[in-house]
Design an enzyme around this catalytic site. Structure first.
Site, short mmCIF file in Angstrom:
data_model
loop_
_atom_site.label_atom_id
_atom_site.label_comp_id
_atom_site.label_asym_id
_atom_site.label_seq_id
_atom_site.Cartn_x
_atom_site.Cartn_y
_atom_site.Cartn_z
N GLN A 1 39.28 31.71 29.99
CA GLN A 1 39.82 32.86 29.25
C GLN A 1 40.17 32.50 27.80
O GLN A 1 40.53 33.38 27.02
CB GLN A 1 41.07 33.43 29.95
CG GLN A 1 40.80 33.98 31.34
CD GLN A 1 39.96 35.28 31.35
OE1 GLN A 1 39.71 35.89 30.31
NE2 GLN A 1 39.52 35.68 32.52
N SER B 1 33.03 29.96 30.38
CA SER B 1 32.06 30.86 31.01
C SER B 1 31.57 31.88 29.99
O SER B 1 32.37 32.49 29.27
CB SER B 1 32.75 31.57 32.18
OG SER B 1 31.87 32.45 32.81
N HIS C 1 30.26 34.91 30.20
CA HIS C 1 30.44 36.36 30.28
C HIS C 1 31.83 36.83 29.83
O HIS C 1 32.07 38.03 29.73
CB HIS C 1 30.09 36.90 31.68
CG HIS C 1 31.05 36.61 32.77
ND1 HIS C 1 31.87 37.57 33.31
CD2 HIS C 1 31.33 35.47 33.46
CE1 HIS C 1 32.59 37.03 34.29
NE2 HIS C 1 32.28 35.76 34.40
N CYS D 1 43.45 43.01 44.40
CA CYS D 1 43.37 44.46 44.45
C CYS D 1 41.93 44.92 44.33
O CYS D 1 41.49 45.82 45.02
CB CYS D 1 44.20 45.07 43.34
SG CYS D 1 44.24 46.85 43.44
N1 PLP Z 1 38.62 30.65 35.69
C1 PLP Z 1 39.23 31.72 35.16
C2 PLP Z 1 40.54 31.55 34.48
C3 PLP Z 1 38.64 32.98 35.26
O1 PLP Z 1 39.27 34.03 34.73
C4 PLP Z 1 37.39 33.10 35.91
C5 PLP Z 1 36.76 34.42 36.06
O2 PLP Z 1 37.41 35.44 36.02
C6 PLP Z 1 36.79 31.95 36.43
C7 PLP Z 1 37.43 30.74 36.31
C8 PLP Z 1 35.46 32.01 37.12
O3 PLP Z 1 34.41 32.19 36.18
P1 PLP Z 1 33.01 32.81 36.60
O4 PLP Z 1 33.21 34.27 36.79
O5 PLP Z 1 32.10 32.52 35.44
O6 PLP Z 1 32.56 32.09 37.83
#
Ligand code: PLP
Length: 388
Positions: free
Chosen positions: A180, A200, A202, A328
């Site tokens: 994040q 990540s 996306h 949720c």
């Molecule tokens: N770590 C955090 C803090 C996340 O918010 C997310 C996804 O929401 C992930 C890991 C997992 O990432 P990914 O959706 O690319 O697998």
């Protein structure tokens, strides 16, 4: 009018990301490990993306390993760190982590791995005094400490540089889940002393299903799956070249935005405006972690006595996309383990929704949310809708 305020769940890929991925699928579809010309061109596209992602993080391109997303990235680091040093069989982490970390660690704990759960203050920030005591007493048996940089539900930011200094002294590998954080704030890898950072695509206007690990040279983290020489032997399997190219383009756009002076100021004021107006219109609304250091793009707001799911459904009907955390969204009415771990009472955790923006969020979207949210809360209260 639609307002998309769920940017911590995912963000829309930028037009230039879509364009670059399409071009890659049409023209650079060869296997980047092949020695022929088409393979070499695919390899060049991959290596350019590695440079772009490395620039966003502030590390050397060689430090970057591409993965299939944040979940794979965090699990590779944690499992790779315990595999590398069997003489240090324990793990330290917090109860505030994303389920990608928390559920992995819980499953290891169920199979006998010693997990040290880090103490945190009521504001959701790690207790550094307690960490000092933990490392003094147990540091020699801990292989890896995994601590997220910014929380996906509350936006609370952890003191990563301070934790890194302590881990270095104790010889513990520090992994930070920066999914994040990266693309929203500057990362400055070289000054932080982190061993491994995961992110990540996306979450920063890139494609889904692509992530990266930045690893400090010499960090005690093993490759956990054999099967191929890709990614300098750190991750076997043919690379998702188009996705990685899209990640590179998104990373470059995010870096240019972060580098511009005061880039985040308008976004910071968006969330502040939103919170002020909601609290003014709904006097018993509570901004969770209001006094904590927080990421500029995230607001966690509770409407005690209401059920988050009912709020989200009504908001969605009226064109506002928000979220309440993983539990949720999967149809369960269980309140978020993160909010409960922060000590929020049940009715507050049950009534909490998350609003999250990105640098692409418009003032019109914020206006629409401002006009919509108080009315929805009032309607649910009047109708005596699902209380927690
Ligand atoms: N770590 C955090 C803090 C996340 O918010 C997310 C996804 O929401 C992930 C890991 C997992 O990432 P990914 O959706 O690319 O697998």
């Amino acid at each position: 009018m639609q307002a998309y305020l769920d940017c911590n769940a995912t963000t829309n890929p930028l037009p230039e990301v879509i364009e670059a991925m399409g071009a890659c699928l049409r023209e650079r579809w060869a296997n980047p490990s092949s020695v022929h010309r088409a393979g070499v061109e695919a390899r060049h596209a991959l290596e350019l993306a590695r440079e772009q992602v490395a620039r966003l993080i502030g590390c050397a391109p060689r430090a970057v390993t591409f993965t299939s997303g944040g979940t794979e990235a965090v699990q590779r680091v944690i499992l790779g760190a315990i595999a590398a040093r069997p003489e240090r069989p324990a793990i330290a982490t917090s109860a505030l982590e994303h389920s990608a970390v928390r559920e992995l660690v819980q499953s290891l704990e169920a199979r006998g791995t010693r997990i040290h759960w880090l103490a945190h203050r009521p504001d959701g920030v790690i207790d550094l005094g307690a960490l000092d005591r933990l490392l003094a007493d147990h540091g020699a048996s801990i292989s890896v400490l995994s601590l997220m940089w910014a929380n996906n539900e509350t936006g609370v930011v952890q003191p990563i540089a301070e934790v890194a200094a302590r881990c270095r002294t104790a010889g513990v590998v520090l992994h930070t889940d920066a999914v994040q954080w990266v693309g929203r704030e500057a990362t400055n890898w070289s000054t932080l002393g982190i061993d491994a950072l995961t992110c990540s695509a996306h979450k920063l206007h890139g494609p889904k299903g692509v992530g990266a690990i930045a690893t400090r040279a010499g960090a005690a983290i093993e490759s956990i799956l054999p099967g191929g020489p890709q990614e300098l032997g750190r991750r076997a399997g043919t690379e998702n070249v188009a996705g990685i190219v899209g990640f590179g383009v998104a990373a470059e756009a995010a870096r240019m935005w972060i580098d511009r002076e005061a880039a985040t100021a308008p976004c910071r004021s968006m969330i502040a405006t939103l919170e002020r107006a909601i609290v003014a219109a709904v006097p018993d609304a509570i901004v969770n972690a209001a006094a904590s250091p927080r990421l500029w793009n995230t607001s966690s707001i509770a409407f005690p006595g209401l059920e988050a799911e009912a709020i989200l459904l009504l908001l969605s009907e009226r064109g506002v996309a928000a979220s309440a955390g993983a539990a949720c969204s999967s149809g369960s009415l269980e309140p978020s383990p993160v909010l409960l771990a922060m000590g929020l009472p049940d009715p507050v955790a049950h009534g909490t929704i998350r609003l999250s923006v990105s640098r692409m969020t418009t003032d019109r979207e914020i206006d629409h949310a401002l006009k919509t949210i108080p009315g929805c809360i009032e309607r649910l209260r009047r109708s005596g809708s699902p209380a927690a």
